[in-house]
Scaffold this active site. Structure first.
Site: not given
Ligand code: GLN
Length: 469
Positions: A68, A143, A167
């Site tokens: 990532k 994400s 995410s």
């Molecule tokens: N979707 C959540 C956010 O936007 C979690 C994102 C994540 O776990 N990095 O914060």
């Protein structure tokens, strides 16, 4: 070579052990698949064939892994899906990358993500679109959408993701992968660009549970560069899978997770079937309650932006990445570099975070959110005094269409089932559970265990995977 890409880590290692392939062959197989399919899927931002081949020559038994784009790999770009870091090249390896290299893995390419890991669809990336390999009109989740699309689309053997509020798990659910969010502190965060430091964890995204256990074992452990990682030895997660069974396992179903409006009927059906399969395999199903679930979302959207606003202050046009050409003085350098470099969701979070931390509001928002976070954590402690693991839906819906969710709040609701366990710091995983009728989209279910109970979690996941196959 193309059938090689259907394999995961264990399968690839078997080829290496039998002498039927070398790490060089594996890197070339990934490169070929990326050349054929990445234009369509958009999982990778960059693929470092030359660097990967060099590492493969040094370590002919290693397996390439997709990374990532917020985890630093020396000599590779680390843009975090943001324009503000365009052109930035990491000067060092994150601890997880050092650990990977020491355990027979090769970082081979950078995969797309929502900007600074803020989002649930990868549509917040400033660097391109990633599509769901199961339906190219849909999002891969986020994400860690690039990681999930790379694993689910067989563009890699396995990938690293990060999870702050879901995410790893939600994109794993959308792309038919196994995704494990380790307990807070299980894996070092050193060299991983910080979003919300009290929540962030790196974890494996893989084709099956065995691979997740292997990869987590390679990542986990104490790191003197991250004071939240305890010194206790890391269990052998792969060995823990031996004889995994659901017989006598107490599986809790948190009622709040099943009463939520907006739970897609197909997700509901697949989750109910998972419960029935676990029960048929000998698990004891126990209704439990996590009464503070309804506050978790609000708490997360105070704590995560607060921490993000502090962490992202370093991107000021002076030390890293984009520097505005329009600046006249130091102040306008900060303002213009940040205004030009950050996308709308990141700006929204910084503004929210700055607000809740501002003097006069701190106690009302941040201080109070921390107290409610403790209550959320206590719910889990209480549940785990009665059951071994929890079984819940992972995401309320299957993968939605690109562009379908326009309103930020609707996007935030994707993490309803993953955020509470993140706040509690416990470990959780998404495991493929089935496909929706009609649309034929993958859906995962979530298993949750207590802090540092990854061995137990992975055993439950493995046993479920077996009864579901
Ligand atoms: N979707 C959540 C956010 O936007 C979690 C994102 C994540 O776990 N990095 O914060």
């Amino acid at each position: 070579m193309s059938e090689i890409m259907g394999l995961g880590i264990a399968g690839a290692r078997e080829l290496l052990a039998k002498g039927e392939a070398t790490a060089t062959d594996l890197v070339k197989a990934v490169a070929k698949r990326v050349a054929e399919r990445n234009a369509e899927v958009g999982a990778y931002l960059t693929f470092d064939e030359e660097g990967a081949l060099k590492l493969a020559a040094e370590n002919p038994k290693a397996v390439p892994i997709a990374i990532k784009d917020l985890i630093n790999v020396e000599g590779q770009p680390c843009t975090c899906g943001s324009k503000i870091l365009e052109g930035y090249v990491s000067p060092y390896d994150a601890t997880v990358v050092k650990n990977l290299k020491a355990n027979g893995f090769i970082p081979c390419g950078r995969v797309n993500m929502d900007e600074f890991a803020m989002g649930s669809s990868t549509e917040n990336s400033a660097l391109g679109v990633t599509r769901n390999p199961y339906d190219l009109t849909r999002v891969p989740g986020g994400s860690s959408g690039g990681s999930a699309a790379a694993v689910g689309g067989n563009l890699c053997f396995a990938a690293l993701g990060t999870d702050t509020g879901g995410s790893i798990r939600q994109p794993a659910s959308f792309c038919n992968c196994v995704g494990v969010k380790p307990s807070y502190g299980r894996v070092s965060r050193y060299g991983v660009t910080a979003f919300a430091s009290s929540l962030d964890q790196v974890g494996p995204m893989t084709k099956d549970v065995t691979d997740a256990a292997i990869l987590l074992g390679a990542l986990a452990g104490h790191d003197e560069m991250d004071g939240t990682t305890p010194e206790d030895p890391v269990p052998d997660y792969a060995a823990a899978l031996e004889g995994a069974s659901l017989k006598g396992v107490k599986l809790g179903l948190p009622k709040e997770y099943f009463e939520i409006s907006g739970l897609d009927p197909e997700v509901r059906r697949i989750t109910d079937e998972a419960v029935a399969k676990c029960q048929a395999a000998g698990a004891e199903i126990v209704p439990v309650s996590l009464p503070h679930t309804e506050y978790a979302m609000a708490v997360y959207y105070i704590i995560a932006p607060a921490e993000a606003s502090a962490n992202l202050a370093r991107f000021d046009g002076v030390r890293y990445g984009h520097r505005s050409a329009q600046a006249k003085d130091v102040y306008s350098l900060y303002v213009k570099s940040r205004a030009e470099g950050f996308g709308p969701e990141v700006k929204r979070r910084i503004i929210m975070g700055t607000y809740v931390l501002s003097s006069g509001y701190y106690d009302a928002y941040y201080g109070r959110a921390q107290k409610v976070r403790t209550l959320v954590k206590r719910d889990f402690d209480e549940a785990f005094s009665k059951v071994d693991a929890l079984l819940t839906p992972c995401a309320p819906t299957p993968a939605f269409r690109l562009g379908e969710l326009q309103d930020p709040l609707t996007m935030y609701l994707n993490d309803l089932f993953t955020i509470p366990s993140s706040l509690a710091g416990v470990c959780a995983a998404s495991v493929p559970a089935g496909f929706t009728r009609g649309t034929n989209l993958p859906v995962g279910v979530q298993f949750i265990c207590g802090g540092f109970e990854e061995s137990k979690l992975l055993r439950v996941c493995k046993a479920y995977e077996e009864v579901n196959s």
